[in-house]
Design an enzyme around this catalytic site. Sequence first.
Site, PDB file in Angstrom:
ATOM      1  N   SER A  38      53.670  46.380  62.492  1.00 37.08           N
ATOM      2  CA  SER A  38      53.548  47.247  61.227  1.00 37.08           C
ATOM      3  C   SER A  38      53.102  48.661  61.660  1.00 37.08           C
ATOM      4  O   SER A  38      54.131  49.303  62.294  1.00 37.08           O
ATOM      5  CB  SER A  38      52.216  46.437  60.552  1.00 37.08           C
ATOM      6  OG  SER A  38      52.121  47.246  59.365  1.00 37.08           O
ATOM      7  N   ASP A  82      56.439  42.452  56.834  1.00 34.16           N
ATOM      8  CA  ASP A  82      55.544  42.678  57.733  1.00 34.16           C
ATOM      9  C   ASP A  82      55.006  41.936  58.747  1.00 34.16           C
ATOM     10  O   ASP A  82      54.557  40.620  58.247  1.00 34.16           O
ATOM     11  CB  ASP A  82      54.010  43.295  56.823  1.00 34.16           C
ATOM     12  CG  ASP A  82      53.160  43.982  57.699  1.00 34.16           C
ATOM     13  OD1 ASP A  82      52.784  43.696  58.871  1.00 34.16           O
ATOM     14  OD2 ASP A  82      52.986  45.096  57.286  1.00 34.16           O
TER      15      ASP A  82
END
Length: 749
Positions: free
Chosen positions: A76, A222
């Site tokens: 991320s 993610d």
Amino acid sequence: MIARTPHLSLSWLISAALVALSPLCAGAARPEPPPTTRPRIGLVLSGGGARGAAHIGVLKVLEQHRVPIDCIAGTSMGALVGGLYASGMSPAELERLISEMDWMKSFADKIPREDRSFRRKRDDDIYLVKNKPGLRGGKLLFPPGILDGHRIDLLLKRYTLPVVTVRDFDDLSIPFRAVAADIVTGEAVVCERGDLALAMRASMSIPAAFAPREIGDRLLVDGGITNNLPIDVARQMGADIIIAVDIGTPPSGRERLTSVMAITGQLMTVVSEQNRQKQIASLTDRDVFIKPDLGPITVASFDRAARAIPIGYRAAQAAAEGLDRLSVSPQEYEAYLARRARRGPLPTVDRMRLVNRSRLGDDVIAARLDVETGKPLDVDRLEEALDQVFGLELFQSVYYDVVTERDSTVMTITARERAWGPNYLQGGIAAFEDFERPNFNIAVAYSRTAMNRLSGEWRTGLQVGQEPGAFTEFHQPLDRRLRKFAQLRLSAGEQTLGVFDHEGHKRSELGITRYGVELAGGRELGTWGEFRAGIAREGGRISTLVGDPEEPSRKFDTGEAFLQFHVDRLDEVSFPRAGGSFRVRLTAGRDALGSTTNYEQGLMEGCIARTRGRYTALLDGMFATTRDGDAPTQSLFRLGGLGQISGLQQYEIAGPHAALATATFYRRMTELEVMPVFAGFSVEYGNVFQSLSGLGFDDGIAATSVFVGLDTFLGPLHLAYAVAESGRQNYYLTLGQSANRRRAGFWNR
């Protein structure tokens, strides 16, 4: 090879998505270690949204202590910082990027209005909500994420352009891996090859918040939902010693679990915590673990992201004893830095390739892509062109990549049609309350876009309430640049207009029923203007609904020819802060076109907005006149209501001639991009006139208003108090339409 984790339940993913604002992809293969006797050092950077800026502070300390990094694994925000650092960016460059970036603008996914096509700008003339679900087979379809991430895509690509032709992440200045998650299988996916910007973007595609990114046959989101601190990935890359930086959000205490959102966020943290603890447990005494205390900085606090950098710096300094054990000599570190700084110049594109995954013709998209070959890439020019393609509002993404093929550099631009289009349903609410006579309308419209290769479009709208009506129109561009067009429009509706005396007392109400057809053609002048001409035929009836009739009920017929020139450079319509608009319309009613009377009318209106800091001045003017005949009742110019001589009732005064000048000043009270609040006042002067010779400065009506405004997703909301000459005053509550759009109407533009 793909790193796998246990499958995640769909319900967990949905719950996590509600709050998170926190080519080949394969498992990490171990590269050959460099020829050195020192241990191989791997840097692991966790995800955590805005908290991830702390990673930059850690990088600054690593360089001060001369700690060489041999590989990086990130998830991320950790993948974003780690990927840019691995590409050759220095901590100082990263700090400037984080500190100077307009995060709200980048995440807003909002194309500047000046880059929207002129056709799409005209959507602002009616009060329909901009966000629109798709409609297919009687079912509503919604985007795969609240934001597609178009601006983030371009931002990441811009900053990775110096290494854009590097396809193997082991060939970066520091070998790198980005961890994402396959939303279909729930497995962790480690990206080691392909498009670096796309890999970082996939790793930070928070479910529901951002649309997933497709790489190969994987649909990626993610990586924080599967492996937020990928220590095992760095081990697989050959790291002997790990420096792990954990900036994840800690679990909240019981006292903070007071809402559904807080509990859902806690659920995400708890599930991620299990994997995180497992990764931390794998650390040894030789490794270094850094956990900055970021306090109130949350995953979504991008306005405070820069404050996380010194916190990360202090946390890394606290681990100086462990870092000093990994330090190398100044000479060795200088050689390391020289190898790391391998960011090349911007690529020179030899040829361009278009991958068109839409109904539009290739030539239509290519006509907007002004890319020069044989020269270093002009990033600003390219992004402006891509924004204009995206501004057609037909595409889910418009993305570019640059690769080397047979000793030539090829740019590939991929335009992907919206998965939830091309048919859309929109609704809207418009309310006007002057505490004398409420006006409430609800509208719905169905649009079919991209009906052919030249982007033909059909839209039908229905309005119920105080002014019921309907319209249907077909708009067909005639050339590949979508500049020339033809348009056919049918409309019908009812309108109630008051007849007032000189003191503002209503004597009666007229009901106007009208139906008509309009045929127009013209040319758009880029995204900023339009010229159109056409003919309109309308019929109907005027009757007295309330009060004493001044004249009997009667039918009417009008047949008009018109010319119109329109410039629109406003940055916004509801509360503009920059730009301006200008419109001139000439109309001639002729018996040869079916009109019962002959007349000619002219309308000129415009505005200009200028902003300094939070303060905006908006100057607005209108002049309208009738000559060579008497305009029929339904074609008179009307003033009255908020922004149109505030203090008078809506459409209180009417005449064949009108003039109005308005100066509005307002201040933005909040910095929020979502539903910003404004407060201000206006000064207005104008009137209607029965003869052109009677038009004079001394005969105007002065008015002023003070207001508070909120730019909601349903349109602008105003609460205002206004005073006009002779003590006339009024209170207003309006929703959905600004003053200039109230003049336009829904079904009769």
